[in-house]
Each structure stands twice: as C-alpha cells, then as structure tokens.
Design an enzyme around this catalytic site. Sequence first.
Site, PDB file in Angstrom:
ATOM      1  N   PRO A  12       0.001   4.267 -37.805  1.00 50.55           N
ATOM      2  CA  PRO A  12      -0.753   5.410 -37.701  1.00 50.55           C
ATOM      3  C   PRO A  12      -1.639   5.527 -39.245  1.00 50.55           C
ATOM      4  O   PRO A  12      -1.380   5.015 -40.294  1.00 50.55           O
ATOM      5  CB  PRO A  12       0.225   6.694 -37.802  1.00 50.55           C
ATOM      6  CG  PRO A  12       1.346   5.789 -38.441  1.00 50.55           C
ATOM      7  CD  PRO A  12       1.278   4.445 -37.762  1.00 50.55           C
ATOM      8  N   ASN A  13      -2.892   6.040 -38.845  1.00 50.79           N
ATOM      9  CA  ASN A  13      -3.886   6.179 -39.925  1.00 50.79           C
ATOM     10  C   ASN A  13      -4.805   5.043 -40.395  1.00 50.79           C
ATOM     11  O   ASN A  13      -5.701   5.083 -41.108  1.00 50.79           O
ATOM     12  CB  ASN A  13      -3.190   7.322 -41.359  1.00 50.79           C
ATOM     13  CG  ASN A  13      -2.703   8.454 -40.682  1.00 50.79           C
ATOM     14  OD1 ASN A  13      -3.263   9.204 -40.168  1.00 50.79           O
ATOM     15  ND2 ASN A  13      -1.309   8.628 -41.079  1.00 50.79           N
ATOM     16  N   GLU A  99       5.958  -8.499 -42.211  1.00 48.53           N
ATOM     17  CA  GLU A  99       5.525  -7.059 -42.589  1.00 48.53           C
ATOM     18  C   GLU A  99       4.250  -7.267 -43.511  1.00 48.53           C
ATOM     19  O   GLU A  99       4.286  -8.066 -44.522  1.00 48.53           O
ATOM     20  CB  GLU A  99       6.793  -6.400 -43.199  1.00 48.53           C
ATOM     21  CG  GLU A  99       6.368  -5.159 -43.561  1.00 48.53           C
ATOM     22  CD  GLU A  99       7.442  -4.153 -44.045  1.00 48.53           C
ATOM     23  OE1 GLU A  99       8.383  -4.725 -45.012  1.00 48.53           O
ATOM     24  OE2 GLU A  99       7.480  -3.132 -43.970  1.00 48.53           O
ATOM     25  N   HIS A 101       1.826  -4.687 -45.980  1.00 49.36           N
ATOM     26  CA  HIS A 101       1.369  -3.277 -46.629  1.00 49.36           C
ATOM     27  C   HIS A 101       0.208  -3.561 -47.568  1.00 49.36           C
ATOM     28  O   HIS A 101       0.256  -4.462 -48.360  1.00 49.36           O
ATOM     29  CB  HIS A 101       2.515  -2.402 -47.262  1.00 49.36           C
ATOM     30  CG  HIS A 101       3.602  -2.063 -46.318  1.00 49.36           C
ATOM     31  ND1 HIS A 101       3.169  -1.021 -45.215  1.00 49.36           N
ATOM     32  CD2 HIS A 101       4.752  -2.574 -46.180  1.00 49.36           C
ATOM     33  CE1 HIS A 101       4.494  -0.902 -44.464  1.00 49.36           C
ATOM     34  NE2 HIS A 101       5.365  -1.681 -45.024  1.00 49.36           N
TER      35      HIS A 101
HETATM   36  C1  DQA Z   1       1.035   1.493 -45.900  1.00 49.19           C
HETATM   37  C2  DQA Z   1       1.924   1.813 -46.729  1.00 49.19           C
HETATM   38  C3  DQA Z   1       2.824   3.318 -46.139  1.00 49.19           C
HETATM   39  O1  DQA Z   1       3.777   3.648 -47.092  1.00 49.19           O
HETATM   40  C4  DQA Z   1       1.905   4.406 -45.719  1.00 49.19           C
HETATM   41  O2  DQA Z   1       2.200   5.229 -44.919  1.00 49.19           O
HETATM   42  C5  DQA Z   1       0.470   3.594 -44.964  1.00 49.19           C
HETATM   43  C6  DQA Z   1      -0.183   2.434 -45.372  1.00 49.19           C
HETATM   44  C7  DQA Z   1      -0.027   0.448 -46.805  1.00 49.19           C
HETATM   45  O3  DQA Z   1      -0.519  -0.415 -45.836  1.00 49.19           O
HETATM   46  O4  DQA Z   1       0.042   0.235 -47.780  1.00 49.19           O
HETATM   47  O5  DQA Z   1      -0.026   4.239 -43.986  1.00 49.19           O
HETATM   48  O6  DQA Z   1       1.567   0.617 -44.666  1.00 49.19           O
END
Ligand code: DQA
Length: 149
Positions: A12-13, A99, A101
């Site tokens: 999401p987002n 994973e 981020h």
């Molecule tokens: C994220 C880190 C998450 O905590 C956050 O909710 C995101 C982006 C990152 O890529 O840094 O939406 O996954």
Amino acid sequence: MSTNTIHILNGPNLNLLGEREVAIYGIDSLDDIEHMCREKAGTFGYEVVFLQGNGEGELVDMVHKARTGSGLIINAGAYSHTSVALYDALMALNIPIVEVHLSNPQRREDFRHHSYVAKTAVGSICGFGAHGYSLALEAVASVLKQTNG
Ligand code: DQA
C-alpha cells in the site's frame, strides 16, 4: 510461468513513490524502480513480474500467483507490520523471499519495528532507498544460484 521469473510485489501507498514523503522514501517513482529492476534482473537472466496493490487481500492473491516463479521480493509497506494473512501466504511459498524497505523501519516509529514479512524471508534489505531493490535482486539471484547451480 517460467522458472526464471522473479516476482516483485509492492504494498500500500507505494504507488505514490516520488510524491509521498520524499525525504523518507526518495524521488524515484515506482515506475522508475520497475524499470531499474527489469534491467538488473536481465543481467542475471531473470524476468520480472512487478506488481503493486493497496489491498491486503490483493497482496495475498499476488503472493499465491508468485508460487510458480523462482523467487520473490516484497516491500509490503505497512502490511509488513500488521498482516498475519500475508505472513501465512508467504509461509506457503517454497521459493526464496527477500524483504525490502526503502527506509530503515528500525530507525523509525516503534510500530514499524516488527515485521511479519521478515519472519518468512531469507533476509531483509532496509534503508538504501530504491537501490535496495537492486540489492534484493542480487540477493535472490545469489540464493538461487547456490540452490540450483
Ligand atoms: C516502507 C516502510 C513501512 O513502514 C511503511 O509503512 C511503508 C514503506 C518502506 O519501504 O520504507 O509504506 O515499507
């Protein structure tokens, strides 16, 4: 789906990358990241299925489809910290998971410190912005090489 496919799933987002909190997530759009991933994966002889979804169930469905591929990279966004459904779907996979981020959740709010996704992954790459996707592809390719020769 051929076995030389790596699925890259985004939660999401992440469709708002490049516009959203650029000081944290950087100026690259998700399209920029997809383009970079396709190029990078090509150097290892892999094709990429690159998807983004805002819904939890949508992401679970994407994980199910990734069962036919050879590896999975996932930035599950906020669902990383909350979703048991996603955890269960990832645990049902028999392929290496990495994973990603963009930010480093460990340096941020406490609610970002736990990741269900991390428990299913070979490893996590956090804090390197869009370059983290490239590092994740290297990691998956290296794990697959060790496994398949
Ligand atoms: C994220 C880190 C998450 O905590 C956050 O909710 C995101 C982006 C990152 O890529 O840094 O939406 O996954």
